[in-house]
Design an enzyme around this catalytic site. Structure first.
Site, PDB file in Angstrom:
ATOM      1  N   GLU A  23       0.857  -1.190   0.000  1.00 46.74           N
ATOM      2  CA  GLU A  23       0.000   0.000   0.000  1.00 46.74           C
ATOM      3  C   GLU A  23       0.892   1.239   0.000  1.00 46.74           C
ATOM      4  O   GLU A  23       1.844   1.326   0.782  1.00 46.74           O
ATOM      5  CB  GLU A  23      -0.920   0.006   1.214  1.00 46.74           C
ATOM      6  N   GLU A  64      -2.020  11.626   3.270  1.00 50.47           N
ATOM      7  CA  GLU A  64      -2.990  11.473   4.341  1.00 50.47           C
ATOM      8  C   GLU A  64      -2.971  12.759   5.162  1.00 50.47           C
ATOM      9  O   GLU A  64      -1.900  13.347   5.396  1.00 50.47           O
ATOM     10  CB  GLU A  64      -2.640  10.282   5.240  1.00 50.47           C
TER      11      GLU A  64
END
Length: 701
Positions: free
Chosen positions: A141, A146
């Site tokens: 991933e 974020e």
């Protein structure tokens, strides 16, 4: 001093180039979504994750993901993902390109304005396509961006791998002042050895493990893109606002928040020039798009066929074109860093049928380059205005066939009926025929509904067979596409029911119609015999919808035929009390919709059709232009005396022509057409002193 300034300037240029060096390796834009239009995201690229997942997608999050426009939509040239609180429950959006777009190595960048609000967690990230087979975190991933607003301005990148058991240990961050009020570019550059993370092209974190194996570097396979806003959860929740041990720390005054994305783009290393676009278009199609490899600082020159024009994009990697009516080559030439690259594709213009009958091919002349044979020995040649096929079949199971490739693909969507005009004498008594259609991808009609030419009419005159392919077409996988019919396959003495043999047949034309004709099929196998009552003519009835049969008579085989009587439907005999051995007869089936074409000629004395003299003469007589609009010319040998020119529709109805003079000493005759004459295929009858000739004329205004 001047030298110092020069060196300083060079250093500044070098540093400026170095600041953007991360873009040099990945220089070709291979995929993008600019989120133009309104409503739902493009379903060709994006799908949805729905519901709450297992325990809030594994992170104890609060939201439920939906596919509602309130949560995910395109608006004003941007993608909007909005988290909304209603009745104490949060809904949000999470979209992905899984199964629709994926890539290995390259630069991905989002231009986005992030969602504000304590307790929220917007993310722009990637997940390994192998998540369904290897699971997580073995698939890898890559979290490109974020953001949690409880830590204002902090942008974070993270990697999840088996070496960290999926935990967020490989992490980097940077600080920007206005992530929720201004758009910034969030990017990652992924190579075989490292992954770099940027905000506005400023590098702030590099992941490059000293040992790259399945535990530390599961980044050797395709990844797909994801965008979402989570609410609460292990990362987003504000601890001071949490209750009852839950990760529900969200600003109680927050009722909605949104992230806006202006674009997402993926770049890879340029290797060779590519060109994409349709290879099949409709005549005069509007807004057709062609795309080439898109490189910064490259220039593009486009070349199109006659009749096609560029609406926009000349000089760029993408052009929008209004197509003409001709097939041709689309070519792009790209110049980049002193190199010139060229790429082209062949684009064919569809044939779009019009009128009540549309001629595909009249075999005058025979298009030799469009014909192929296999499975037997075939001799293909010109016979007046038709294709003559001489064949020798020894192994029917080899599916012997002649395949005609259309000059341009044909759209049979609204014209599903194929009409094939074919004749044979069937001297070997082995002739069996079937016709299949193939689309542009090679899929072929078949199954339970096939065009078998049965009963086979073998009276030596052309017989038009009709078949409606509508039930053989479809849009699903494996089905024939009626909008791109590219080949017609004529199977000869084929398969289990075929017999070895050699024989001949003639193909006069292929046409398509919107519906099966309402007029009856022509009568066939007409035979004349001498009886006590005169000359009796018998024939075969090939239709169930005729209302009567008309009988015509002439003193010459190629003379003018006059109607001498009629009989009721399903009758197959007529006696002419004044007939002689030198009389010639033709039969015509008719109903309220019109008349069929004439049967073969019947005479007691016998008729030899296709006399050599007539064949030679027919080749010397020519109609032009063909197709014609309001007039045509008839070219013939000087000295040939033409006594009459008549025009007939395919159902045998004569068309009245304006008067014109025939000059026997001249070699060209001009014929004017009435303006009311509908488009379609006609037969032009040319009567000379010794012959009666027929030439096909296509009228197309």
């Amino acid at each position: 001093m001047q030298k110092f300034k020069y060196l300083t300037l060079c250093l500044m240029i070098f540093l400026a180039l170095g600041a953007r060096a991360q873009n040099a390796t990945f220089n070709e834009l291979v995929w993008q979504d600019e989120f133009e239009g309104e409503g739902a995201p493009n379903p060709a690229w994006w799908s949805y994750d729905l519901g709450t997942g297992d325990g809030g997608w594994g992170n104890r999050e609060l939201q439920s993901y939906t596919n509602q426009l309130a949560n995910v939509r395109q608006s004003g040239g941007k993608l909007v993902i909005e988290a909304i609180k209603q009745n104490g429950n949060w809904t949000s959006g999470r979209i992905k390109t899984q199964g629709k777009f994926k890539f290995t190595y390259g630069r991905v960048e989002w231009k986005a304005k992030l969602a504000p609000g304590v307790g929220t967690w917007p993310a722009l990230w990637m997940l390994g396509e192998a998540v369904t087979t290897k699971g997580w975190p073995a698939c890898g991933e890559i979290d490109v961006m974020e953001y949690i607003d409880r830590l204002p301005g902090k942008i974070q990148a993270a990697l999840h791998t088996p070496s960290s058991f999926g935990n967020t240990q490989n992490i980097g961050s940077t600080q920007i002042p206005d992530p929720t009020t201004a758009f910034h570019i969030y990017a990652a550059e992924w190579s075989p050895t490292e992954i770099k993370f940027f905000v506005d092209n400023t590098l702030y974190y590099t992941y490059a493990p000293a040992v790259r194996d399945a535990r530390t570097w599961p980044f050797t396979e395709d990844q797909f893109l994801i965008m979402n806003i989570a609410v609460g959860g292990n990362m987003g929740s504000e601890p001071s606002l949490e209750t009852n041990g839950q990760k529900n720390g969200v600003d109680p005054n927050l009722s909605s928040t949104r992230m806006e994305v202006e674009y997402v783009r993926v770049y890879q290393t340029f290797k060779e020039l590519t060109l994409t676009g349709p290879t099949l278009v409709k005549p005069s199609a509007q807004n057709v798009t062609f795309k080439a490899s898109q490189l910064a600082n490259a220039t593009y020159t486009w070349t199109l066929p006659d009749g096609a024009t560029i609406l926009s994009g000349q000089g760029t990697a993408e052009v929008t074109v209004n197509w003409g009516r001709k097939s041709g080559t689309v070519q792009v030439q790209m110049q980049h860093n002193g190199q010139t690259y060229t790429k082209s594709i062949e684009v064919k213009t569809k044939m779009i049928p019009t009128g009540s009958s549309f001629l595909i091919e009249g075999f005058s002349p025979v298009p030799a380059t469009q014909l192929k044979s296999s499975g037997g020995t075939f001799e293909l040649s010109q016979a007046i205005d038709a294709l003559r096929i001489n064949y020798n079949i020894t192994t029917p199971n080899n599916l012997p066939a002649v395949v005609y490739e259309l000059e341009s693909p044909l759209d049979m969507t609204d014209f599903p009926v194929l009409a094939a005009s074919i004749k044979t004498l069937n001297k070997s008594k082995t002739v069996s025929l079937r016709i299949d259609l193939l689309d542009a991808t090679g899929k072929v009609t078949g199954g339970n509904q096939v065009f078998t030419l049965s009963p086979l009419i073998d009276d030596g005159d052309y017989y038009t067979y009709h078949f409606n392919y509508a039930s053989a077409f479809g849009t699903g996988s494996g089905q024939v596409d009626p909008a791109s019919i590219s080949k017609i396959r004529l199977l000869v003495n084929y398969g289990l029911f075929g017999s070895p043999g050699q024989d001949s047949l003639w193909v006069d034309s292929f046409s398509v119609l919107p519906t099966m004709p309402a007029t009856p099929n022509r009568a066939s196998h007409a035979v004349a015999t001498t009886t006590a009552s005169g000359i009796t003519v018998t024939w075969q009835d090939n239709a169930a919808n005729e209302q009567n049969f008309k009988v015509f008579k002439s003193a010459k085989s190629n003379g003018e035929y006059l109607e001498i009587g009629s009989v009721a439907a399903n009758t197959r005999t007529f006696t002419d009390p004044s007939g002689t051995r030198e009389s010639f007869y033709k039969i015509q089936a008719a109903n309220a919709a019109g008349a069929a074409s004439f049967s073969n000629i019947a005479t007691v004395a016998g008729v030899i059709s296709g006399l050599p003299h007539d064949e030679v003469l027919a080749r010397q007589v020519r109609l032009f232009p063909n197709p014609a609009k309001t007039r045509f010319f008839l070219s013939h040998p000087i000295g040939l005396k033409i006594s009459a020119i008549r025009l007939f529709s395919l159902n045998g109805q004569e068309v009245q022509l304006p008067t014109f003079s025939l000059q026997s000493r001249e070699s060209t005759v001009e014929v004017n057409l009435t303006s009311q004459l509908p488009d379609g295929l006609y037969l032009c009858q040319i009567q000379t002193e010794k012959a009666l000739l027929y030439k096909r004329l296509l009228i197309q205004k």
